[in-house]
Design a protein around this motif. Structure first.
Motif: not given
Length: 153
Positions: A128-153
């Motif tokens: 359960r501890v392992a499950y919750e730790a991994y579920a936590w990081i996956i949730k955090l990743f899902a909430e972050v805006p998608r990464f973009s390699t394009r530079r702002e002009r």
């Protein structure tokens, strides 16, 4: 220290990081490091081998591993028979997405283990501890805006 020496020192640091963190041979890390810092950004196998002091046989084996993993892309130029290599433009996003998929797979394995051990049992607590730790990081990743390699002009 001369610029070339500093570049090779950085390449070696990258090689050791990749070997320790990802379990790849140091030569693969040297190739990746060199292709991240070299100029021009596309290099032939001969140029890479010379730069990092590798044999062409060792280079070929590790280059195949890096191209299969989508870290490095092989390109040709019109009228030339030489292959050129460069770090794939989306290599880093690909690596991160693969890592996240691996984390999700581990989370799912932990959930299956909890079911197997019996939810609420002492055996299931470690899972359960392992499950919750991994579920936590996956949730955090899902909430972050998608990464973009394009530079702002």
């Amino acid at each position: 220290m001369a610029e070339r020496e500093q570049e090779l020192e950085w390449v070696e640091r990258m090689a050791m990081f990749c070997a320790e963190e990802y379990g790849v041979p140091p030569i693969a890390g040297r190739i990746l490091g060199w292709l991240m810092i070299c100029d021009p950004p596309e290099q032939s196998a001969g140029q890479i081998a010379t730069a990092i002091g590798a044999s062409k046989a060792s280079l070929a084996t590790n280059m195949r591993m890096l191209t299969d993993a989508k870290f490095v892309r092989r390109r040709t130029r019109p009228g030339e028979r030489t292959n050129y290599y460069r770090v794939d433009d989306d290599a880093w996003e690909t690596v991160i997405r693969r890592r996240m998929a691996g984390l999700a797979e581990f989370r799912d394995l932990a959930a299956d283990g909890i079911d197997l051990a019996g939810p609420g049992s002492a055996r299931a607590e470690r899972l359960r501890v392992a499950y919750e730790a991994y579920a936590w990081i996956i949730k955090l990743f899902a909430e972050v805006p998608r990464f973009s390699t394009r530079r702002e002009r």
